[in-house]
Design a protein around this motif. Structure first.
Motif, PDB file in Angstrom:
ATOM      1  N   SER A 365       0.845  -1.197   0.000  1.00 51.07           N
ATOM      2  CA  SER A 365       0.000   0.000   0.000  1.00 51.07           C
ATOM      3  C   SER A 365       0.879   1.245   0.000  1.00 51.07           C
ATOM      4  N   LEU A 366       0.266   2.406  -0.176  1.00 53.24           N
ATOM      5  CA  LEU A 366       1.025   3.656  -0.148  1.00 53.24           C
ATOM      6  C   LEU A 366       1.697   3.851   1.213  1.00 53.24           C
ATOM      7  N   ARG A 367       0.983   3.588   2.298  1.00 52.32           N
ATOM      8  CA  ARG A 367       1.584   3.745   3.629  1.00 52.32           C
ATOM      9  C   ARG A 367       2.761   2.786   3.806  1.00 52.32           C
ATOM     10  N   GLY A 368       2.600   1.557   3.337  1.00 49.02           N
ATOM     11  CA  GLY A 368       3.696   0.603   3.421  1.00 49.02           C
ATOM     12  C   GLY A 368       4.883   1.027   2.569  1.00 49.02           C
ATOM     13  N   PHE A 369       4.583   1.557   1.384  1.00 48.34           N
ATOM     14  CA  PHE A 369       5.623   2.029   0.461  1.00 48.34           C
ATOM     15  C   PHE A 369       6.428   3.162   1.100  1.00 48.34           C
ATOM     16  N   LEU A 370       5.745   4.144   1.675  1.00 48.38           N
ATOM     17  CA  LEU A 370       6.437   5.261   2.313  1.00 48.38           C
ATOM     18  C   LEU A 370       7.187   4.806   3.561  1.00 48.38           C
ATOM     19  N   ALA A 371       6.640   3.818   4.267  1.00 46.60           N
ATOM     20  CA  ALA A 371       7.341   3.298   5.447  1.00 46.60           C
ATOM     21  C   ALA A 371       8.655   2.645   5.047  1.00 46.60           C
ATOM     22  N   LYS A 372       8.663   1.918   3.921  1.00 44.87           N
ATOM     23  CA  LYS A 372       9.911   1.297   3.458  1.00 44.87           C
ATOM     24  C   LYS A 372      10.954   2.362   3.113  1.00 44.87           C
ATOM     25  N   TRP A 373      10.517   3.438   2.476  1.00 44.71           N
ATOM     26  CA  TRP A 373      11.469   4.498   2.151  1.00 44.71           C
ATOM     27  C   TRP A 373      11.919   5.240   3.407  1.00 44.71           C
ATOM     28  N   ALA A 374      11.055   5.345   4.394  1.00 48.85           N
ATOM     29  CA  ALA A 374      11.469   5.959   5.664  1.00 48.85           C
ATOM     30  C   ALA A 374      12.566   5.119   6.324  1.00 48.85           C
ATOM     31  N   TYR A 375      12.384   3.793   6.311  1.00 53.44           N
ATOM     32  CA  TYR A 375      13.395   2.898   6.887  1.00 53.44           C
ATOM     33  C   TYR A 375      14.695   2.972   6.084  1.00 53.44           C
ATOM     34  N   THR A 376      14.578   2.955   4.750  1.00 51.54           N
ATOM     35  CA  THR A 376      15.768   3.037   3.894  1.00 51.54           C
ATOM     36  C   THR A 376      16.524   4.334   4.155  1.00 51.54           C
ATOM     37  N   THR A 377      15.801   5.437   4.305  1.00 54.15           N
ATOM     38  CA  THR A 377      16.432   6.732   4.534  1.00 54.15           C
ATOM     39  C   THR A 377      17.169   6.762   5.866  1.00 54.15           C
ATOM     40  N   ALA A 378      16.588   6.130   6.882  1.00 55.65           N
ATOM     41  CA  ALA A 378      17.228   6.116   8.201  1.00 55.65           C
ATOM     42  C   ALA A 378      18.481   5.245   8.217  1.00 55.65           C
ATOM     43  N   THR A 379      18.477   4.160   7.432  1.00 53.29           N
ATOM     44  CA  THR A 379      19.596   3.207   7.480  1.00 53.29           C
ATOM     45  C   THR A 379      20.592   3.393   6.340  1.00 53.29           C
ATOM     46  N   GLU A 380      20.104   3.728   5.139  1.00 53.83           N
ATOM     47  CA  GLU A 380      20.974   3.887   3.968  1.00 53.83           C
ATOM     48  C   GLU A 380      20.512   5.091   3.148  1.00 53.83           C
TER      49      GLU A 380
END
Length: 392
Positions: A365-380
């Motif tokens: 979903s859109l929320r899941g998609f943005l959550a993945k990018w939030a995690y990616t941004t925090a880690t890489e």
């Protein structure tokens, strides 16, 4: 040649007496040596003397058993290998496949080192023998062999071209762009060209019109296409790929075909100029120089987050790829989304434990998609930047 020694190292190898030393001497001095030494010392060409403006070292080698260690070191250090055989000695050509190519593969330790196959002593070639008939099976069965040519050190024919082609095999390599066995562009090359097409398609109609093509040409080569050149390009594409031209402009299939044609005709420098202008390195991923425009340094107790603009951008990517407008990304829609990048950044084990919102069918979903990018941004965070660029 990002992150690497810019020096191009050319190792010249082959059986005894095939003409290795004479070839190097003739290219360097424009004279034929009547009594060449057994092995030449390395020849160093400064960058200002080389057309591609990179320093070059040409290393002569000996295939005598007592010189095996020096030969192996030369191959291991080589950026490209010039593999010689004698046009008047068929047994030396037979040993190319039987001995030299397996040996070069072993010495290189699995690394891809381009090979230029050179038939020396062309002046002594029997009239009923042709180079093409002899080497086609070798070229078809050995992807490392970039190309083949013949030369004559005695007649000073094509000796300079040998080392120019060897240099070009390093600076403008074929292997990352083209699969010689399948006769197709490699997937990463097609993905990079698709991204470039989409960046140039300013009105997003799936066609590069004349204005967009000229803007592309100026961006890459600092000069617009002349009207007759533009007409000629479209005629060639239309003849070979009818769907490549629509409404007077180039479609994505036409754009990709055009670059495949450049490669087929040996104009790799054209495609490489385009790829490098849009930030790609020799591995066909965005170069570190392109990504270093943003400084990601931060204190240990700080975490990087997407800005509002970043969230809005990734939201727009999701909405663009959700073609059926059902609020989730199907497998096909995700594949299309990542089709202008090397692939999904979330396919590595580092993301195996990351759980985000999905639909009942497990679709993102859109929320899941943005959550993945939030995690990616925090880690890489550098990965987020790279994919923002891959997405346009």
């Amino acid at each position: 040649m990002e992150g690497r020694d810019p020096t191009v190292r050319i190792a010249v190898v082959g059986d005894p007496g095939v003409g290795k030393t004479s070839l190097i001497t003739a290219a360097a001095t424009e004279t034929f040596p009547d009594h060449p030494p057994p092995v030449l010392p390395p020849a160093i060409l400064p960058a200002e003397t080389v057309p591609e403006c990179v320093p070059v070292v040409i290393t002569d080698t000996s295939s005598r058993p007592e010189d095996a260690a020096a030969l192996e070191l030369a191959v291991q250090e080589a950026s490209v290998v010039v593999l010689c055989f004698a046009m008047d000695r068929p047994n030396t050509l037979a040993r190319v496949s039987r001995h030299w190519i397996p040996e070069l593969r072993r010495m290189a330790g699995g690394a891809h080192v381009p090979v230029l196959l050179v038939g020396c002593k062309a002046d002594a070639r029997p009239a009923d023998h042709t180079l093409q008939a002899a080497v086609v099976p070798i070229l078809q069965n050995n992807p490392a062999v970039e190309t083949c040519m013949e030369c004559s050190a005695k007649k000073l024919q094509y000796v300079g071209e040998v080392f120019y082609l060897a240099l070009r095999a390093v600076v403008h390599p074929t292997a990352p762009l083209f699969d010689a066995q399948a006769q197709t562009l490699r997937p990463l090359c097609s993905r990079a060209l698709k991204r470039i097409f989409m960046l140039c398609d300013k009105d997003k109609d799936g066609i590069l019109n004349e204005a967009e093509l000229n803007a592309f040409q100026i961006h890459c080569f600092n000069a617009p296409l002349q009207t007759e050149e533009l007409i000629g390009v479209k005629q060639v594409v239309a003849e070979r790929v009818p769907e490549g031209v629509q409404n007077g402009g180039l479609t994505l299939p036409g754009f990709i075909f055009l670059h495949a044609l450049f490669i087929e005709r040996g104009r790799l420098e054209t495609t490489w100029a385009v790829l490098r202008r849009y930030g790609y390195n020799n591995d066909l991923v965005l170069s570190q120089e392109t990504l270093s425009a943003v400084n990601f340094s931060h204190a240990p107790d700080q975490v990087l987050e997407l800005s509002e603009e970043g969230r809005a951008f990734f939201t727009s990517v999701f909405e663009r790829c959700d073609v059926d407008d059902d609020g989730v990304l199907s497998t096909r829609e995700q594949e299309e989304m990542f089709s202008t990048s090397p692939g999904s950044p979330w396919s590595t084990p580092a993301y195996d434990g990351v759980l985000v919102e999905t639909s009942k069918r497990g679709l993102l979903s859109l929320r899941g998609f943005l959550a993945k990018w939030a995690y990616t941004t925090a880690t890489e965070p550098e990965v987020t930047l790279a994919y923002a660029l891959y997405f346009g």
